[in-house]
Structure formats: C-alpha cells, structure tokens
Write a protein that holds these residues in place. Structure first.
Motif, PDB file in Angstrom:
ATOM      1  N   PRO A 172       0.833  -1.216   0.000  1.00  0.00           N
ATOM      2  CA  PRO A 172       0.000   0.000   0.000  1.00  0.00           C
ATOM      3  C   PRO A 172       0.861   1.258   0.000  1.00  0.00           C
ATOM      4  O   PRO A 172       1.912   1.313   0.640  1.00  0.00           O
TER       5      PRO A 172
ATOM      6  N   ASP B   1      -2.800   5.446   0.449  1.00  0.00           N
ATOM      7  CA  ASP B   1      -3.703   4.321   0.690  1.00  0.00           C
ATOM      8  C   ASP B   1      -3.737   3.978   2.177  1.00  0.00           C
ATOM      9  O   ASP B   1      -4.803   3.701   2.750  1.00  0.00           O
TER      10      ASP B   1
ATOM     11  N   GLY C  31      -6.920   4.153   4.497  1.00  0.00           N
ATOM     12  CA  GLY C  31      -7.327   2.950   5.213  1.00  0.00           C
ATOM     13  C   GLY C  31      -7.430   3.173   6.696  1.00  0.00           C
ATOM     14  O   GLY C  31      -8.359   2.681   7.358  1.00  0.00           O
TER      15      GLY C  31
ATOM     16  N   TYR D  64      -9.015  -7.165   9.143  1.00  0.00           N
ATOM     17  CA  TYR D  64      -9.877  -6.098   9.642  1.00  0.00           C
ATOM     18  C   TYR D  64     -11.128  -6.645  10.319  1.00  0.00           C
ATOM     19  O   TYR D  64     -11.451  -6.238  11.444  1.00  0.00           O
TER      20      TYR D  64
ATOM     21  N   HIS E 194      -2.682  -2.238   6.056  1.00  0.00           N
ATOM     22  CA  HIS E 194      -3.058  -2.862   4.791  1.00  0.00           C
ATOM     23  C   HIS E 194      -3.698  -1.926   3.773  1.00  0.00           C
ATOM     24  O   HIS E 194      -3.946  -2.334   2.638  1.00  0.00           O
ATOM     25  N   GLY E 195      -4.014  -0.692   4.155  1.00  0.00           N
ATOM     26  CA  GLY E 195      -4.660   0.217   3.223  1.00  0.00           C
ATOM     27  C   GLY E 195      -6.168   0.069   3.206  1.00  0.00           C
ATOM     28  O   GLY E 195      -6.747  -0.758   3.925  1.00  0.00           O
ATOM     29  N   GLU E 196      -6.806   0.852   2.349  1.00  0.00           N
ATOM     30  CA  GLU E 196      -8.265   0.922   2.347  1.00  0.00           C
ATOM     31  C   GLU E 196      -8.929  -0.396   1.978  1.00  0.00           C
ATOM     32  O   GLU E 196     -10.032  -0.690   2.427  1.00  0.00           O
ATOM     33  N   SER E 197      -8.280  -1.208   1.163  1.00  0.00           N
ATOM     34  CA  SER E 197      -8.892  -2.459   0.728  1.00  0.00           C
ATOM     35  C   SER E 197      -9.163  -3.410   1.890  1.00  0.00           C
ATOM     36  O   SER E 197      -9.981  -4.336   1.762  1.00  0.00           O
ATOM     37  N   ALA E 198      -8.495  -3.202   3.009  1.00  0.00           N
ATOM     38  CA  ALA E 198      -8.714  -4.058   4.172  1.00  0.00           C
ATOM     39  C   ALA E 198     -10.072  -3.810   4.809  1.00  0.00           C
ATOM     40  O   ALA E 198     -10.631  -4.691   5.468  1.00  0.00           O
TER      41      ALA E 198
ATOM     42  N   ALA F  34     -15.873  -2.710   2.075  1.00  0.00           N
ATOM     43  CA  ALA F  34     -16.419  -1.564   1.347  1.00  0.00           C
ATOM     44  C   ALA F  34     -17.885  -1.329   1.674  1.00  0.00           C
ATOM     45  O   ALA F  34     -18.333  -0.172   1.717  1.00  0.00           O
TER      46      ALA F  34
ATOM     47  N   HIS G 172     -13.523  10.048   2.814  1.00  0.00           N
ATOM     48  CA  HIS G 172     -12.285  10.137   2.049  1.00  0.00           C
ATOM     49  C   HIS G 172     -11.678  11.543   2.058  1.00  0.00           C
ATOM     50  O   HIS G 172     -10.460  11.689   1.905  1.00  0.00           O
TER      51      HIS G 172
END
Length: 383
Positions: A3, A7, A11, A296, A325-329, A332, A347
């Motif tokens: 990340p 990011d 996250g 997460y 880990h960034g936003e993908s963790a 959504a 954001h």
C-alpha cells in the motif's frame, strides 16, 4: 502490492470511522449482554441498543448510537485533521489552543448521533469539554492544561492523524502526540495517546506486521501502559478467534484498569493519575490486532464484541489495521453504509491529511539537512 502512503492514510482514517460506528451501539455493555441482546455476536452494523426509544432511554439518551453513526471518536479525529490542514506542519499543545478549540466551539458540523448540525462541543464528552474550559475560559498554559482532567482514552482516541503524519517514524509520532495530548490529558491517558500514535506510525512501515506494531508500542510505552500491553499481548498470541479471547483479554488488562468490573459504575479510584495503571482501550485494541492477525473483520469485530468502551477500542484497532493494509482491508459495504448514515465524506479527511503529510516530510527533510550542514561545520575541526 504494498500500500502507498495515501492508501494507508485512507485505510487508517476510514478503518477508524467504521470501527467507531460498529462499536457505538454496544458501548458500555458486557460480552454476555451483547450476546443476549443481539442473539449472537455482532457481525456488522446494528441498530440502537434500545431500538426506537434511543432518544429517551437511559443511559444513552439523547444519542442515536447505531445504524452506522460515528461517535465523538471520529468527530475529534476529523477535527484534528482540520487542524493539520490549517497548520500544515507538526502540532503541539499550543495548536490545540489556537486551532482545535475554535473547531469545537465555533464551527458547526453534522453530528450523526444528534441527527442535526451542531457545534462539536455539544456532542463531545466531559473529558473533551475540559479542553475548552481550561484553554478558552481558563487561559491555562496549553502544555499543562491536561492536568486535573479525567484520565481516560479521550486524547488517545483521536491521535491516529499524528501517527499518519509521522508515518513509519513511531518515535516522532510518540513525541508529537505526547505534546499535543498535554493540552487534554495527563498520566496514563496522555501516555496512551503517544503510544497509539506510535502504533499507527509503525503500522505504516512497509515491512510492518501486527507483531512488529505491538513490539514498537512496547519499546516506547512507559509504566503501567507498557505493563498492560505486555500482559495483554502475552495472552492474545494464544488465540486466533476473538470469541475465545474475550474473557482472557479482559482478565489480562483488569489489574491495570482503574475503572473496575462494572463499566457504568466506576470504582472510587477510577480515572485518577497513576504510574501503575493504564487505560483499557489501547492494550485491548492491540491484543485484538494479534488475535485477528491483522485481518480487519476479525480484529474490529473482536474489539466490538469485547464491549465496555468498545467504540474507542474498535476505532484504535481499525486505525492500525487500515494503516497496515490500506483501504482495501476495510469492508467496502461497511464503509459505504457508515458514510451514508453519518452523512460524512470519509475520504476527504484522508486526502487532506495525505497532502499535509507530504508537506511535513519535505519540511522535516529540509530541517534535517540544515542541521546536518550546521553540525558538519561545527565538527569540521575534528577531522
């Protein structure tokens, strides 16, 4: 892919807000009460504890906790981001007096729990109102204003931005957070703010793991805070599912927690300065990070189902995992529901803080090079 800084900042801030919203509706209750109320463990966003009577039901009234609403943890975090966006450099206790206090008393924002636009001062807890009382009305030296306040997690809960501005430099994050928190807290409440910021900064390191984040926290923490994190971590590594870890983690942190077994009826010695005690929230958040192995859902749901001050525990846990880990963790669907329910752009604060973090790094680099040049001139005769 590793990340990026942007990011990780996104996250962390989104992860913190989602954790806050998940924990809000069950704050103050025990794991057993949560289990009975919801017919099982919390697995996502739930409604208010008292259903439609949230406006009048004690002890929560008049706050609409649940349905994806963030609490004061997120409101304070976003306020601190706005301070960074104004100062565009490292912060100190004077920045709290000069910029955070006006944010709390002069700039209305949407308060999800009140379902209205209002001043943040009208939502924050007494320990945060202390900042306004001492600095705006009492004109106390900002570096000492935290003395005498309730010793709790109030300063720690919104220190993620300090860790993110000092990404991958936990020692600098620790020092800056201690300075900022001096205007708000003392004793182990202030210490927790420093250690939490350091944990977030450590999580931004490209090689970071849950274990390395906890090791970094232990390397910087002092007194009861260090002992509490160490005790909880020793227990946490024995578990990989939060259900079996709930009781053991509470037992591990209990000797250091001044509040006592009944969260809503604190002991006589609760929240007083001490070198032997620690806030409960940070050690448990780091413990759940180990139990959840940095995932997460597992980490934050463990924090939520722990109960007690679980919105703050989940805020801290979510911030660290997001930084790792960034936003993908962050799921959504959870983030979308929280943003919509809370009427917040989750954001925008991250974008603002990312820009500030880069500017601060450039300033730090210039300052360091100036120091190196001056030091070289000072020691030239030694060569």
């Amino acid at each position: 892919m590793t990340p990026t800084l942007d990011d990780r900042i996104t996250g962390s801030l989104v992860g913190a807000a989602v954790g806050d919203a998940l924990g809000g509706p069950v704050e103050g209750y025990t794991p057993t009460q949560i289990l009975e109320r919801h017919g099982g463990r919390i697995t996502g966003i739930v409604g208010p504890w008292n259903g439609d009577s949230w406006r009048t039901a004690r002890p929560i009234a008049p706050y609409h906790k649940g349905d994806g609403h963030v609490t004061d943890d997120t409101l304070m975090t976003h306020a601190l981001v706005r301070v960074y966006a104004t100062v565009r450099d490292h912060l100190d206790a004077f920045a709290v007096a000069d910029h955070l206090v006006p944010e709390l008393i002069a700039n209305p924002v949407w308060i999800p729990e009140l379902e209205a636009e209002a001043l943040p001062l009208q939502r924050i807890f007494l320990a945060e109102k202390w900042i306004v009382t001492r600095l705006h009305y009492g004109h106390v030296d900002p570096r000492e204003a935290g003395n005498g306040n309730v010793v709790n997690c109030g300063a720690a809960m919104y220190m993620a931005p300090v860790g993110l501005v000092n990404a991958a430099d936990p020692r600098a994050a620790y020092a800056e957070a201690l300075d900022v928190a001096g205007a708000h807290q003392s004793s182990y409440g202030r210490e927790a703010a420093g250690v939490f910021a350091a944990a977030v900064a450590a999580a931004c390191d490209p090689s970071a793991t849950p274990a390395s984040v906890v090791d970094t926290a232990l390397s910087l923490a002092k007194d009861g805070t260090r002992a509490a994190i160490e005790a909880v971590a020793e227990v946490a590594v024995r578990y990989t599912d939060f259900e079996s870890a709930l009781v053991p983690l509470r037992a591990a942190v209990a000797p250091f927690d001044s509040v006592g077994p009944d969260y809503r009826a604190p002991s006589l010695g609760a929240r007083r300065p001490s070198r032997l005690h620690a806030i409960e929230e940070l050690p448990v958040a780091l413990g759940m990070l180990l139990v959840g192995e940095g995932d997460y859902r597992r980490t934050v749901l463990g924090a939520v189902n722990y109960g007690r001050d679980c919105d703050s525990i989940a805020t801290m846990a979510g911030a660290v995992v997001g930084a790792l880990h960034g936003e993908s963790a962050v799921p959504a669907d959870w983030a979308k529901r929280v943003a919509e329910a809370s009427r917040l752009d989750l954001h925008a604060p991250a974008a603002a803080l990312s820009a500030v973090a880069r500017e601060v790094f450039e300033r730090d680099t210039a300052r360091r090079r100036a120091h190196e040049s001056a030091y070289a001139a000072l020691t030239s005769a030694d060569r």
